[in-house]
Design an enzyme around this catalytic site. Structure first.
Site, mmCIF file in Angstrom:
data_model
loop_
_atom_site.group_PDB
_atom_site.id
_atom_site.type_symbol
_atom_site.label_atom_id
_atom_site.label_comp_id
_atom_site.label_asym_id
_atom_site.label_seq_id
_atom_site.Cartn_x
_atom_site.Cartn_y
_atom_site.Cartn_z
ATOM 1 N N VAL A 49 0.870 -1.175 0.000
ATOM 2 C CA VAL A 49 0.000 0.000 0.000
ATOM 3 C C VAL A 49 0.910 1.229 0.000
ATOM 4 C CG1 VAL A 49 -2.159 -0.804 1.032
ATOM 5 C CG2 VAL A 49 -0.215 -0.366 2.490
ATOM 6 N N LYS A 80 -2.566 15.060 -7.479
ATOM 7 C CA LYS A 80 -3.134 15.257 -6.140
ATOM 8 C C LYS A 80 -2.900 16.708 -5.709
ATOM 9 C CE LYS A 80 -2.479 13.958 -1.309
ATOM 10 N NZ LYS A 80 -1.662 13.227 -0.340
ATOM 11 N N PRO A 98 -4.935 21.746 1.319
ATOM 12 C CA PRO A 98 -4.354 21.767 -0.032
ATOM 13 C C PRO A 98 -2.839 21.887 0.003
ATOM 14 C CG PRO A 98 -4.988 23.979 0.604
ATOM 15 C CD PRO A 98 -5.252 23.091 1.820
ATOM 16 N N THR A 348 2.784 10.660 4.414
ATOM 17 C CA THR A 348 4.154 11.124 4.655
ATOM 18 C C THR A 348 5.242 10.052 4.558
ATOM 19 O OG1 THR A 348 3.511 10.964 6.988
ATOM 20 C CG2 THR A 348 3.683 13.162 6.037
ATOM 21 N N ILE A 350 6.358 7.926 2.192
ATOM 22 C CA ILE A 350 7.263 7.942 1.037
ATOM 23 C C ILE A 350 8.135 9.204 1.106
ATOM 24 C CG2 ILE A 350 7.357 8.104 -1.492
ATOM 25 C CD1 ILE A 350 4.927 6.175 -1.542
ATOM 26 N N GLY A 438 10.729 22.201 4.872
ATOM 27 C CA GLY A 438 10.336 20.846 5.292
ATOM 28 C C GLY A 438 8.835 20.691 5.156
HETATM 29 P P1 FAD Z 1 7.904 -3.038 2.467
HETATM 30 O O1 FAD Z 1 7.011 -2.632 1.371
HETATM 31 O O2 FAD Z 1 7.333 -3.893 3.548
HETATM 32 O O3 FAD Z 1 9.117 -3.791 1.828
HETATM 33 C C1 FAD Z 1 9.972 -4.613 2.587
HETATM 34 C C2 FAD Z 1 10.868 -5.412 1.681
HETATM 35 O O4 FAD Z 1 11.745 -6.160 2.467
HETATM 36 C C3 FAD Z 1 10.125 -6.373 0.773
HETATM 37 O O5 FAD Z 1 10.735 -6.408 -0.497
HETATM 38 C C4 FAD Z 1 10.332 -7.693 1.471
HETATM 39 O O6 FAD Z 1 10.274 -8.788 0.582
HETATM 40 C C5 FAD Z 1 11.733 -7.488 2.008
HETATM 41 N N1 FAD Z 1 12.044 -8.382 3.118
HETATM 42 C C6 FAD Z 1 11.492 -8.412 4.359
HETATM 43 N N2 FAD Z 1 12.009 -9.421 5.071
HETATM 44 C C7 FAD Z 1 12.921 -10.015 4.274
HETATM 45 C C8 FAD Z 1 13.781 -11.139 4.436
HETATM 46 N N3 FAD Z 1 13.812 -11.851 5.558
HETATM 47 N N4 FAD Z 1 14.567 -11.468 3.397
HETATM 48 C C9 FAD Z 1 14.556 -10.770 2.235
HETATM 49 N N5 FAD Z 1 13.762 -9.727 2.031
HETATM 50 C C10 FAD Z 1 12.944 -9.357 3.032
HETATM 51 N N6 FAD Z 1 3.024 5.842 2.335
HETATM 52 C C11 FAD Z 1 2.766 6.949 1.629
HETATM 53 O O7 FAD Z 1 3.682 7.706 1.343
HETATM 54 N N7 FAD Z 1 1.489 7.215 1.227
HETATM 55 C C12 FAD Z 1 0.444 6.448 1.563
HETATM 56 O O8 FAD Z 1 -0.683 6.729 1.159
HETATM 57 C C13 FAD Z 1 0.682 5.318 2.392
HETATM 58 N N8 FAD Z 1 -0.330 4.521 2.817
HETATM 59 C C14 FAD Z 1 -0.044 3.484 3.664
HETATM 60 C C15 FAD Z 1 -1.083 2.749 4.233
HETATM 61 C C16 FAD Z 1 -0.802 1.729 5.153
HETATM 62 C C17 FAD Z 1 -1.921 0.986 5.797
HETATM 63 C C18 FAD Z 1 0.533 1.390 5.455
HETATM 64 C C19 FAD Z 1 0.852 0.272 6.394
HETATM 65 C C20 FAD Z 1 1.559 2.104 4.869
HETATM 66 C C21 FAD Z 1 1.283 3.161 4.007
HETATM 67 N N9 FAD Z 1 2.297 3.931 3.476
HETATM 68 C C22 FAD Z 1 2.023 5.040 2.735
HETATM 69 C C23 FAD Z 1 3.675 3.573 3.739
HETATM 70 C C24 FAD Z 1 4.260 2.914 2.534
HETATM 71 O O9 FAD Z 1 3.512 1.783 2.179
HETATM 72 C C25 FAD Z 1 5.688 2.512 2.871
HETATM 73 O O10 FAD Z 1 6.343 3.571 3.480
HETATM 74 C C26 FAD Z 1 6.441 2.234 1.639
HETATM 75 O O11 FAD Z 1 5.752 1.323 0.872
HETATM 76 C C27 FAD Z 1 7.797 1.706 1.998
HETATM 77 O O12 FAD Z 1 7.701 0.430 2.506
HETATM 78 P P2 FAD Z 1 9.038 -0.366 2.675
HETATM 79 O O13 FAD Z 1 9.693 -0.482 1.351
HETATM 80 O O14 FAD Z 1 9.793 0.253 3.783
HETATM 81 O O15 FAD Z 1 8.552 -1.783 3.222
#
Ligand code: FAD
Length: 496
Positions: A49, A80, A98, A348, A350, A438
């Site tokens: 997500v 947006k 906005p 926030t 991303i 910021g």
């Molecule tokens: P993840 O997407 O969880 O990626 C983790 C990675 O690590 C994956 O590739 C996984 O396979 C890998 N990994 C984990 N464990 C292992 C392992 N043992 N071995 C190998 N690989 C592993 N952000 C926004 O900016 N706007 C939004 O509207 C927004 N909505 C959100 C809504 C919800 C409900 C949530 C929970 C988050 C939302 N976010 C939003 C946040 C956003 O989804 C994340 O900040 C962004 O996707 C970054 O995630 P990430 O890459 O840190 O983690």
């Protein structure tokens, strides 16, 4: 590690954070000979997500040379202009926060002081009626901002709503095209150097060992390196931001409805629901507090909010709002969910990824990582998390709702000192904490304060010098100009 040179970087995780980091490192470290590898596990997958952004993402994309039209069509992106908050101050209320300003100064005093005066005199329209991007959002119009300061089109900025999985894929193509090596595999353990305690290598389930000089932990909520191996510790903020779960489901876009250029956040009984319009579908989710509702009730509340048929089974997620006590330790930096999580009310996460990448690149160690680099990085990230935290809490505490136990709790909970002071300052005579750059500058705070009926008790004396009819005429003229300006613009994504 050879004494004074980093030759290899390993990024653990291939979600949005991992691939944004990989793309930026590939671009910035292109001529340095530093080899960047990313390991990810399809079996584990990503959080999947994260579809709404803030305007800073445009600078990130531009720094990589992305063409906007191409990026938007590849990620199903929409424009947006802000976020509409429904039912936050009271049930039935609606206002838009906005990416832009409200009004223009009158007789040298900021517009909002005049608005407060007009409001007390019963002569003000809702505050967001004096903002061009709000009018554009409500009438579904879009044009790019102007760089001419004399144009009303210079009063706003914009961001994107996109499919986060497609964005990660887009970044991956970019990064791999510039030499980043991707490895598929599940990390099962982390080796640390006996001398320094730094991370030395990760071990995969199939026995492979991936060593590197520097590590970026993008492993998501797990924080495999930063927490699992280095024990950074976590500052839990759930007493201030009690939502700790989410359920998400995409749905069909109603064929008769255009694509709105804004995100919607609707307050529900024990949390809130997002609605994010993309080109091919609408993203929806409900963020809620497990102390005040249960998963089935939350899912039912979300399904009742959809404007079209669901396109997948609802997906449930759990989280704890807060941040790692240290995000950079030794030769390891955590970025993304591995570093912390503030619920997505103001989109926030991303942005925090982008900020962390920017600072990492500014400080990128040329030799062995120096503790002062980590100190500076942690200071900046702490300050930014704290500021966003306060702004998010404001949405909850600046409510008049008492219809459920959840709203009664957040309305009356004890606040962080920094926020309690900001509220006192504003309540007295409309002064907003001064941030010069910021996230969330004065217009953002005004949007929430005034949109949620937190009206200052007194009028700033600078605005009180102007006769009320003159303030009213200036405000009305501004409103007339922006309504005409919005009406002259093309419909948002008329061709999508
Ligand atoms: P993840 O997407 O969880 O990626 C983790 C990675 O690590 C994956 O590739 C996984 O396979 C890998 N990994 C984990 N464990 C292992 C392992 N043992 N071995 C190998 N690989 C592993 N952000 C926004 O900016 N706007 C939004 O509207 C927004 N909505 C959100 C809504 C919800 C409900 C949530 C929970 C988050 C939302 N976010 C939003 C946040 C956003 O989804 C994340 O900040 C962004 O996707 C970054 O995630 P990430 O890459 O840190 O983690």
């Amino acid at each position: 590690m050879e004494q004074d040179r980093i030759r290899t970087v390993l990024i653990v995780g291939g979600g949005t954070a991992g691939w944004m980091t990989a793309a930026a490192l590939a671009h910035k470290l292109a001529d340095t000979g530093i080899a960047v590898t990313l390991v990810e596990s399809e079996e584990i997958g990503t959080v999947g997500v994260g579809e709404a952004t803030v305007p800073h993402i445009r600078h990130f994309n531009a720094s990589l040379g992305f063409d906007e039209a191409h990026f938007m069509s590849e990620t199903q992106a929409t424009f947006k202009l802000g976020i509409e908050f429904r039912n936050w101050g009271r049930i039935g209320d609606s206002y838009i926060h906005p990416f832009g300003v409200f009004g223009a100064p009158i007789d040298g005093a900021e517009f909002h002081h005049h608005w407060v005066r007009l409001h007390h005199a019963g002569q003000a329209a809702p505050f967001d009626h004096y903002s061009l991007p709000c009018e554009m959002a409500r009438t579904s119009r879009f044009a790019h901002p102007s760089t001419d300061p004399a144009s009303p089109l210079s009063t706003f900025s914009y961001a994107y709503q996109f499919d986060a999985l497609l964005y990660a894929r887009y970044l991956r193509r970019y990064a791999e095209g510039r030499g980043v090596r991707r490895t598929e595999g599940r990390v099962v353990s982390v080796d640390r150097s006996e001398d320094s305690g730094d991370v030395a290598a990760v071990r995969l389930a199939d026995g492979r060992v991936l060593a590197a000089d520097f590590f970026v932990d993008c492993s998501g909520f797990r924080g495999l390196l930063i927490e699992g191996a280095l024990g950074a510790g976590y500052e839990d903020w759930s007493h201030w931001l009690p939502c700790d779960r989410a359920v998400a489901v995409p749905c069909e876009r109603r064929p008769d409805s255009g694509i709105t250029p804004y995100t919607r956040a609707t307050a529900l009984a024990a949390g809130w629901a997002w609605r994010i319009p993309l080109r091919h579908r609408t993203g929806n989710g409900h963020v809620y507090s497990s102390r005040f509702t249960d998963d089935d009730a939350a899912e039912a509340a979300l399904l009742a909010e959809l404007d079209g048929a669901p396109l997948a089974d609802p997906r449930r997620l759990r989280f704890t709002t807060g941040k790692r006590r240290r995000q950079w330790i030794g030769n390891t930096v955590a970025i993304g969910l591995a570093a912390g999580f503030l619920e997505p009310l103001e989109s926030t996460s991303i942005h925090l990824v982008q900020l962390a990448i920017g600072r990492l690149l500014d400080l990128f160690p040329t030799g062995s990582p120096d503790p002062v680099d980590a100190t500076e990085f942690n200071r900046l990230m702490d300050a930014e998390y704290d500021r966003i935290r306060d702004f998010l809490i404001l949405h909850y505490c600046a409510t008049q709702r008492d219809d459920t136990a959840f709203w009664s709790y957040v309305r009356t909970m004890e606040l962080p000192h920094s926020l309690a002071e900001a509220i006192s300052l504003f309540r007295a005579r409309g002064v907003v904490p001064l941030y010069r750059h910021g996230m969330f500058l004065e217009p953002s705070w005004l949007a929430v304060f005034l949109g949620q009926r937190m009206i200052p008790d007194a009028v700033d004396p600078r605005a009180a010098r102007t006769p009320v009819p003159d303030s009213a005429a200036s405000a009305q003229a501004w409103r007339g100009a922006l309504v005409a300006q919005a009406a002259s613009l093309p419909p948002h994504l008329a061709d999508a």
